[in-house]
Design a protein around this motif. Structure first.
Motif, PDB file in Angstrom:
ATOM      1  N   PHE A 361       0.839  -1.200   0.000  1.00 55.59           N
ATOM      2  CA  PHE A 361       0.000   0.000   0.000  1.00 55.59           C
ATOM      3  C   PHE A 361       0.869   1.242   0.000  1.00 55.59           C
ATOM      4  O   PHE A 361       2.029   1.227   0.397  1.00 55.59           O
ATOM      5  CB  PHE A 361      -0.974  -0.010   1.176  1.00 55.59           C
ATOM      6  CG  PHE A 361      -0.467   0.635   2.450  1.00 55.59           C
ATOM      7  CD1 PHE A 361      -1.088   1.760   2.965  1.00 55.59           C
ATOM      8  CD2 PHE A 361       0.613   0.092   3.151  1.00 55.59           C
ATOM      9  CE1 PHE A 361      -0.644   2.349   4.147  1.00 55.59           C
ATOM     10  CE2 PHE A 361       1.058   0.664   4.331  1.00 55.59           C
ATOM     11  CZ  PHE A 361       0.429   1.802   4.832  1.00 55.59           C
ATOM     12  N   GLU A 362       0.287   2.318  -0.498  1.00 55.73           N
ATOM     13  CA  GLU A 362       0.900   3.640  -0.484  1.00 55.73           C
ATOM     14  C   GLU A 362      -0.127   4.649   0.008  1.00 55.73           C
ATOM     15  O   GLU A 362      -1.329   4.392  -0.026  1.00 55.73           O
ATOM     16  CB  GLU A 362       1.316   4.075  -1.897  1.00 55.73           C
ATOM     17  CG  GLU A 362       2.614   3.527  -2.384  1.00 55.73           C
ATOM     18  CD  GLU A 362       3.063   4.234  -3.661  1.00 55.73           C
ATOM     19  OE1 GLU A 362       4.181   3.951  -4.086  1.00 55.73           O
ATOM     20  OE2 GLU A 362       2.300   5.061  -4.222  1.00 55.73           O
ATOM     21  N   MET A 363       0.371   5.816   0.420  1.00 59.84           N
ATOM     22  CA  MET A 363      -0.498   6.914   0.812  1.00 59.84           C
ATOM     23  C   MET A 363      -0.269   8.062  -0.166  1.00 59.84           C
ATOM     24  O   MET A 363       0.826   8.629  -0.248  1.00 59.84           O
ATOM     25  CB  MET A 363      -0.214   7.327   2.254  1.00 59.84           C
ATOM     26  CG  MET A 363      -0.327   6.148   3.219  1.00 59.84           C
ATOM     27  SD  MET A 363      -0.365   6.623   4.955  1.00 59.84           S
ATOM     28  CE  MET A 363      -2.011   7.351   5.052  1.00 59.84           C
ATOM     29  N   ASP A 364      -1.300   8.377  -0.952  1.00 59.52           N
ATOM     30  CA  ASP A 364      -1.220   9.387  -2.007  1.00 59.52           C
ATOM     31  C   ASP A 364      -2.520  10.192  -2.023  1.00 59.52           C
ATOM     32  O   ASP A 364      -3.587   9.659  -1.722  1.00 59.52           O
ATOM     33  CB  ASP A 364      -1.036   8.727  -3.377  1.00 59.52           C
ATOM     34  CG  ASP A 364       0.155   7.784  -3.446  1.00 59.52           C
ATOM     35  OD1 ASP A 364       1.292   8.274  -3.451  1.00 59.52           O
ATOM     36  OD2 ASP A 364      -0.059   6.557  -3.492  1.00 59.52           O
ATOM     37  N   ASP A 365      -2.419  11.451  -2.404  1.00 57.41           N
ATOM     38  CA  ASP A 365      -3.607  12.307  -2.514  1.00 57.41           C
ATOM     39  C   ASP A 365      -4.073  12.317  -3.972  1.00 57.41           C
ATOM     40  O   ASP A 365      -3.588  13.081  -4.797  1.00 57.41           O
ATOM     41  CB  ASP A 365      -3.282  13.722  -2.041  1.00 57.41           C
ATOM     42  CG  ASP A 365      -4.521  14.610  -1.974  1.00 57.41           C
ATOM     43  OD1 ASP A 365      -5.615  14.137  -2.333  1.00 57.41           O
ATOM     44  OD2 ASP A 365      -4.382  15.789  -1.573  1.00 57.41           O
ATOM     45  N   PHE A 366      -5.046  11.468  -4.285  1.00 58.15           N
ATOM     46  CA  PHE A 366      -5.490  11.332  -5.669  1.00 58.15           C
ATOM     47  C   PHE A 366      -6.428  12.450  -6.112  1.00 58.15           C
ATOM     48  O   PHE A 366      -6.472  12.787  -7.290  1.00 58.15           O
ATOM     49  CB  PHE A 366      -6.181   9.979  -5.865  1.00 58.15           C
ATOM     50  CG  PHE A 366      -5.236   8.844  -6.097  1.00 58.15           C
ATOM     51  CD1 PHE A 366      -4.766   8.553  -7.361  1.00 58.15           C
ATOM     52  CD2 PHE A 366      -4.792   8.074  -5.033  1.00 58.15           C
ATOM     53  CE1 PHE A 366      -3.884   7.517  -7.582  1.00 58.15           C
ATOM     54  CE2 PHE A 366      -3.902   7.022  -5.232  1.00 58.15           C
ATOM     55  CZ  PHE A 366      -3.447   6.750  -6.505  1.00 58.15           C
TER      56      PHE A 366
END
Length: 524
Positions: A361-366
């Motif tokens: 998993f990653e944490m990104d602001d889509f």
């Protein structure tokens, strides 16, 4: 109660023994005719006993044969049931690493109750899962954005467990680790090898701290419950060449796969968080720096499956919090909130079924709302349910600003192992690059590498590059390989495969890595 024998992570969990080989041929696949009453009782019992350790799996997640011959025989011993209907179940009861209290001393269910659970899953499950995935677009071959570069460096049967594009040391951008050779290699901008060093054991993660690197040595690669892993420091000599990683920060770890540093108790000293993936046992731990090279281990969650951790000050109180992905039974994404003085509270933010095979998993602001969303993959498939699963693939979960997440996007990819979100085409939004370690090689080998181009409003158009079918990609990294302002990709070939993986290509004769050079437009 974990029902999967997960492979490895960081990606990297693999080559476990497939359960069908443990069963007698004349017993495998035999199912009795169950009454509606038996099935109803089984459903009620499953909701109590199976759900006590993980999210209750729906029978539709697997076919009846896989429930009967793969998953349920593994669940039985967790309930103290080591034999049923004259069938001996596989277990690790005599594994000295587990301890005598791992399995119940006596069955928590009667034989009749256990049979009801078997009836519920085998009778309610479909005969087979659909092979055809539901996609808006087909995966087409497209070399418009990426141009593949193949290294001349080659050896038989590569087992690449870690890759990295080093953007700090100019002219020395490619790093790979081979799990069989226990070697760490460095390559120059022309993909020629110029440096290598031996590692303690298979290396699966590195944190590029200066002036030394912090490395996860998993210990024994295949699933086991031993404490053979370590976290070591890799240093450089006066000529800038790697030195053997003789200095251990931590030892006696259970298959560590991810390590990161942070001052968790705010005492001015660097602490570490370690994901001990383990097997039947494992832990998420943090190592408190006591000074003078001494560390005190604190266990945050004494369960296996920790894969990846991100450090964030999530509630803006000045204290570092932890986001962690767990596989192995109770699969989910957890938030560990720092309460101060080294104490953490735990909350499961997203919960996944125990058959998913969470892998990354990653944490990104889509959606550019200022709150980090979650990019998630599942696809670990060398376990007790080694069949193609239509729910494997790439997911996006949107954050409502209060750390409540809802699924916004899904793209199916059999056996998906990792996805990295970056603005690859430099048009101002996040695209996604994904790899699969267990794709459908017979019908759609293009699943091994998929590029998802963001067209806006969560509409992603998939493509692949036919040459990527030359490798079996376990690891991937993204970075600007040649400092031209464009994000390139590095894929690592772990060529060995379980016997049930079928392909026309012998990956053992393929190069250890493939570089996908970004030839798109420059960033404005």
């Amino acid at each position: 109660m974990g029902i999967r024998k997960s492979v490895i992570i960081v990606s990297i969990f693999f080559l476990s023994t497939f359960i069908f080989s443990c069963l007698d041929d004349n017993e495998a696949g035999v199912q009795r005719r169950a009454s509606a009453s038996d099935i109803a009782k089984g459903k009620e019992l499953a909701s109590v006993y199976c759900q006590s350790c993980h999210l209750l799996p729906d029978p539709s997640y697997l076919d009846g044969k896989t429930w009967a011959n793969g998953v349920l025989p593994i669940m039985g011993p967790r309930l103290g049931i080591f034999e049923h209907n004259k069938r001996r179940y596989p277990y690790s009861r005599f594994d000295l690493e587990l301890g005598k209290d791992f399995y119940p001393a006596k069955p928590v269910l009667t034989d009749e109750q256990w049979q009801h659970i078997i009836d519920y899953y085998t009778s309610s499950a479909p005969d087979s899962l659909p092979l055809k995935q539901s996609r808006k677009y087909e995966i087409k071959n497209d070399t418009t954005l990426f141009s593949p570069l193949i290294p001349s460096f080659k050896y038989y049967s590569p087992s690449v467990s870690f890759v990295k594009i080093d953007t700090v040391r100019k002219g020395q951008p490619v790093i790979i680790a081979d799990a069989t050779k226990n070697l760490l290699y460095r390559f120059d901008k022309d993909l020629n090898i110029f440096d290598s060093v031996r590692t303690k054991s298979p290396l699966v993660d590195i944190r590029f701290n200066s002036p030394e690197w912090i490395a996860c040595n998993i210990g024994i690669l295949n699933p086991n419950n031993g404490t053979y892993g370590s976290v070591t420091t890799i240093k450089f000599d006066k000529n800038g060449k790697l030195k053997e990683d003789t200095a251990k920060l931590f030892s006696r770890l259970q298959r560590p796969v991810d390590v990161t540093d942070a001052d968790l108790n705010m005492d001015g000293k660097k602490d570490y968080v370690v994901c001990e993936f383990g097997f039947l046992t494992g832990a998420l731990s943090w190592m408190e720096n006591k000074g003078k090279g001494e560390f005190l281990r604190h266990v945050l969650r004494p369960l296996p499956g920790a894969i990846r951790v991100y450090v964030r000050d999530e509630n803006h109180d000045g204290l570092p919090d932890l986001w962690v992905l767990f596989a192995q039974g109770e699969e989910g994404i957890f938030l560990f909130t720092n309460e101060g003085n080294g104490k953490f509270s735990e909350k499961e933010v997203i919960r996944f079924p125990s058959v998913y095979g969470s892998s990354y998993f990653e944490m990104d602001d889509f959606n550019n709302d200022g709150y980090e969303d979650i990019l998630y993959t599942c696809g670990d498939n060398a376990d007790y349910s080694a069949i193609l699963k239509p729910y494997h693939g790439v997911y996006i979960f949107l954050n409502d600003g209060k750390n409540n997440f809802r699924q916004q996007y899904f793209f199916p990819i059999n056996g998906c192992y990792k996805a990295i979100a970056r603005d690859y085409d430099n048009d101002g939004d996040l695209d996604i690059a994904a790899i699969a370690y267990f794709p459908d090689y017979e019908r759609q080998p293009e699943e091994g590498f998929v590029y998802l181009e963001n067209k806006g409003n969560f509409d992603f158009v998939p493509s692949s590059i036919s040459i990527t079918e030359m490798g079996r990609w376990l690891t991937m990294d993204a970075g600007d390989f040649d400092n031209d302002g464009k994000i390139d990709l590095l894929l690592g070939n772990f060529s060995k495969a379980p016997s049930f993986i079928k392909s026309k290509i012998d990956w053992r004769d393929s190069p250890p890595f493939l570089l996908l050079k970004n030839k798109g437009k420059e960033k404005n």
